[in-house]
Design a protein around this motif. Structure first.
Motif, PDB file in Angstrom:
ATOM      1  N   GLN A 134       8.072   5.803 -10.164  1.00  0.00           N
ATOM      2  CA  GLN A 134       6.943   6.707  -9.967  1.00  0.00           C
ATOM      3  C   GLN A 134       7.399   8.161  -9.840  1.00  0.00           C
ATOM      4  O   GLN A 134       6.778   9.077 -10.382  1.00  0.00           O
ATOM      5  N   GLU A 135       8.511   8.383  -9.159  1.00  0.00           N
ATOM      6  CA  GLU A 135       9.032   9.752  -8.999  1.00  0.00           C
ATOM      7  C   GLU A 135       9.440  10.342 -10.346  1.00  0.00           C
ATOM      8  O   GLU A 135       9.172  11.515 -10.628  1.00  0.00           O
ATOM      9  N   GLU A 138       6.252  11.264 -12.193  1.00  0.00           N
ATOM     10  CA  GLU A 138       5.642  12.463 -11.614  1.00  0.00           C
ATOM     11  C   GLU A 138       6.428  13.714 -11.990  1.00  0.00           C
ATOM     12  O   GLU A 138       5.842  14.768 -12.275  1.00  0.00           O
ATOM     13  N   THR A 139       7.754  13.608 -12.021  1.00  0.00           N
ATOM     14  CA  THR A 139       8.592  14.744 -12.423  1.00  0.00           C
ATOM     15  C   THR A 139       8.336  15.108 -13.881  1.00  0.00           C
ATOM     16  O   THR A 139       8.171  16.285 -14.212  1.00  0.00           O
ATOM     17  N   SER A 141       5.687  14.498 -15.583  1.00  0.00           N
ATOM     18  CA  SER A 141       4.335  15.039 -15.658  1.00  0.00           C
ATOM     19  C   SER A 141       4.312  16.497 -15.200  1.00  0.00           C
ATOM     20  O   SER A 141       3.647  17.336 -15.818  1.00  0.00           O
ATOM     21  N   ALA A 142       5.053  16.814 -14.161  1.00  0.00           N
ATOM     22  CA  ALA A 142       5.124  18.201 -13.671  1.00  0.00           C
ATOM     23  C   ALA A 142       5.789  19.106 -14.703  1.00  0.00           C
ATOM     24  O   ALA A 142       5.346  20.236 -14.929  1.00  0.00           O
ATOM     25  N   ARG A 145       3.275  19.709 -17.487  1.00  0.00           N
ATOM     26  CA  ARG A 145       2.245  20.686 -17.100  1.00  0.00           C
ATOM     27  C   ARG A 145       2.799  22.103 -17.128  1.00  0.00           C
ATOM     28  O   ARG A 145       2.142  23.031 -17.598  1.00  0.00           O
TER      29      ARG A 145
END
Length: 155
Positions: A134-135, A138-139, A141-142, A145
């Protein structure tokens, strides 16, 4: 005399990161395209347009699809034509702008999208989602963005 390849340790980190993005995008897109084409006769570019349409509760202006996808406006137009010919989308005049059309998935389009999305997820599992926690996701995805937010920066 043949030159040897650079190792990852010898490559500048910015170059390695950029190459990694290009490599991952190319390899994963090709993998998904093969799976979607084989299982659903649906090229990945068609799926991308359907993804944006499936994510919206309302019809989407064609111009928004052109700005949201990684396709050119003319490519989006051709994809919409092809999806409409297969009965997967409808085009309607925009209630807000008489010069514009809005696009929506048909019930058949929603059905095919759901099946194709399962195929996409399955084709990526072993080489992407099952490898990352998950981390990691999320990384990534960041990072996405941050890069996308600056896409209009001058070259």
């Amino acid at each position: 005399m043949p030159k040897r390849k650079l190792t990852q340790a010898e490559m500048p980190v910015a170059d390695h990161a950029f190459y990694g993005l290009v490599w991952a995008g190319t390899v994963l897109t090709e993998r998904v395209d093969r799976a979607l084409s084989k299982a659903h006769d649906l090229p990945v570019s068609w799926f991308e347009v359907m993804l944006w349409l499936a994510s919206s509760p309302d019809p989407v202006p064609a111009s928004v699809l052109g700005n949201s996808t990684m396709l050119s406006r003319s490519q989006v137009s051709r994809v919409i034509d092809a999806l409409q010919a297969r009965g997967l989308v409808t085009r309607t005049p925009s209630a807000r702008d008489a010069r514009s059309i809005e696009v929506a998935l048909t019930p058949e389009g929603h059905r095919l999208f759901a099946e194709a999305d399962e195929t996409r997820r399955a084709s990526l599992a072993a080489v992407f989602t099952d490898l990352l926690d998950q981390e990691d996701l999320e990384t990534l995805s960041a990072v996405w963005r941050k890069l996308k937010a600056n896409k209009e920066s001058p070259a």
